[in-house]
Design a protein around this motif. Structure first.
Motif, PDB file in Angstrom:
ATOM      1  N   SER A  77      -4.661   3.073  -1.007  1.00 51.19           N
ATOM      2  CA  SER A  77      -5.717   2.445  -0.211  1.00 51.19           C
ATOM      3  C   SER A  77      -6.740   3.468   0.280  1.00 51.19           C
ATOM      4  CB  SER A  77      -5.101   1.738   0.996  1.00 51.19           C
ATOM      5  OG  SER A  77      -4.547   2.690   1.897  1.00 51.19           O
ATOM      6  N   LYS A  78      -7.885   2.973   0.721  1.00 55.14           N
ATOM      7  CA  LYS A  78      -8.908   3.837   1.306  1.00 55.14           C
ATOM      8  C   LYS A  78      -8.377   4.521   2.559  1.00 55.14           C
ATOM      9  CE  LYS A  78     -12.966   1.281  -0.370  1.00 55.14           C
ATOM     10  NZ  LYS A  78     -14.171   0.495   0.023  1.00 55.14           N
ATOM     11  N   ASN A 124       0.822  -1.202   0.000  1.00 50.55           N
ATOM     12  CA  ASN A 124       0.000   0.000   0.000  1.00 50.55           C
ATOM     13  C   ASN A 124       0.858   1.255   0.000  1.00 50.55           C
ATOM     14  OD1 ASN A 124      -1.791  -2.077   1.968  1.00 50.55           O
ATOM     15  ND2 ASN A 124      -2.896  -1.063   0.332  1.00 50.55           N
TER      16      ASN A 124
END
Length: 281
Positions: A115-116, A72
């Motif tokens: 990523s969120k 990530n």
């Protein structure tokens, strides 16, 4: 708000080189790659003297809004500041392996590659990217550099154009079923039984900054440790703590800053005014 100037000041005041010995001894790292990332956290957070891990974590949380991992990117984001990508290499000529992510001048919150958790870490739309590259021999950090993506690599459209041409080419292969993917492509039912698939991934790489900027900086190989940072003048002038750094310059003979001209990554015919900061011990 911490920035690259804070990190350089902390580096000069704490020229740590035995990464694994220090960070594995404090149960913070399992290998030299992890140790380098922990070292970078300490550089920006100013937590070299924090023996209490709880207090160190709290300080790091104040400084960073996001800490990522290999899956990530980015590796970190400074709260209300820049994004950071840390890379460890083992020889002076090694290239940087970026895998599925092409080099970036900036990080954007709408990128499909993050990523969120990264997108929601704080309120942000774009961040300048700092590449921090350490050359590690055994457990010893021999060389370290910090460069901004805007001074190091081309704009996103350069890489997107190549990526899109490849994706379009894959999509024109006849009699193949395609799946939606963030990669360059996934081809299904390649064989007569329809049981074989092929994932097509980008494996991006870039020359390391010491090689890219060898026309303005040459390491002193007789020294135990060499550090280089390149910051274009426009970015440098945004830092409100540069006076503190310039005061440190006057009191440390191993630290220097010179005005240089660097190539514009999007048009090498144009030169940009920049600061070259170097330190060796």
């Amino acid at each position: 708000m911490s920035n690259i100037i804070n990190a350089i000041i902390n580096l000069v005041n704490n020229p740590v080189t035995e990464l694994k010995k220090i960070y594995s001894g404090k149960n913070r790292a399992n290998n030299t790659g992890d140790a380098l990332e922990e070292y970078v956290k300490d550089l920006f957070a100013g937590t070299f003297d924090y023996n209490d891990e709880k207090l160190r974590m709290e300080k790091i949380s104040e400084v960073f809004s996001y800490l990522g991992n290999n899956s990530n990117p980015p590796d970190a984001m400074l709260r209300a500041g820049d994004a950071i990508e840390v890379k460890k290499i083992e020889t002076n000529s090694s290239q940087l392996a970026l895998n599925s992510s092409y080099p970036k001048q900036k990080l954007y919150s709408d990128s499909v590659m993050i990523s969120k958790a990264c997108k929601s870490a704080e309120i942000w739309s774009e961040k300048d990217m700092i590449y921090i590259v350490g050359i590690v021999e055994g457990n010893i950090l021999k060389h370290l550099c910090m460069v901004y993506g805007m001074d190091y690599c081309a704009s996103a459209d350069t890489y997107e154009r190549i990526k899109n041409v490849i994706k379009v080419g894959i999509e024109t292969i006849p009699n193949i079923e395609l799946s939606e993917t963030k990669e360059l492509g996934k081809l299904n039912k390649i064989d007569p039984l329809g049981i074989t698939y092929l994932r097509v991934r980008g494996m991006w790489g870039i020359e390391n900054p010491f090689k890219v900027f060898n026309y303005v900086f040459e390491r002193d190989m007789s020294k135990k440790f060499n550090f280089m940072a390149i910051i274009n003048n426009e970015k440098y002038n945004t830092f409100d703590n540069r006076t503190e750094f310039e005061s440190l310059l006057n009191n440390n003979e191993n630290l220097s800053m010179t005005d240089v001209k660097i190539k514009n990554p999007d048009n090498p015919a144009q030169l940009k005014n920049a600061k070259l900061i170097s330190f060796s011990v």
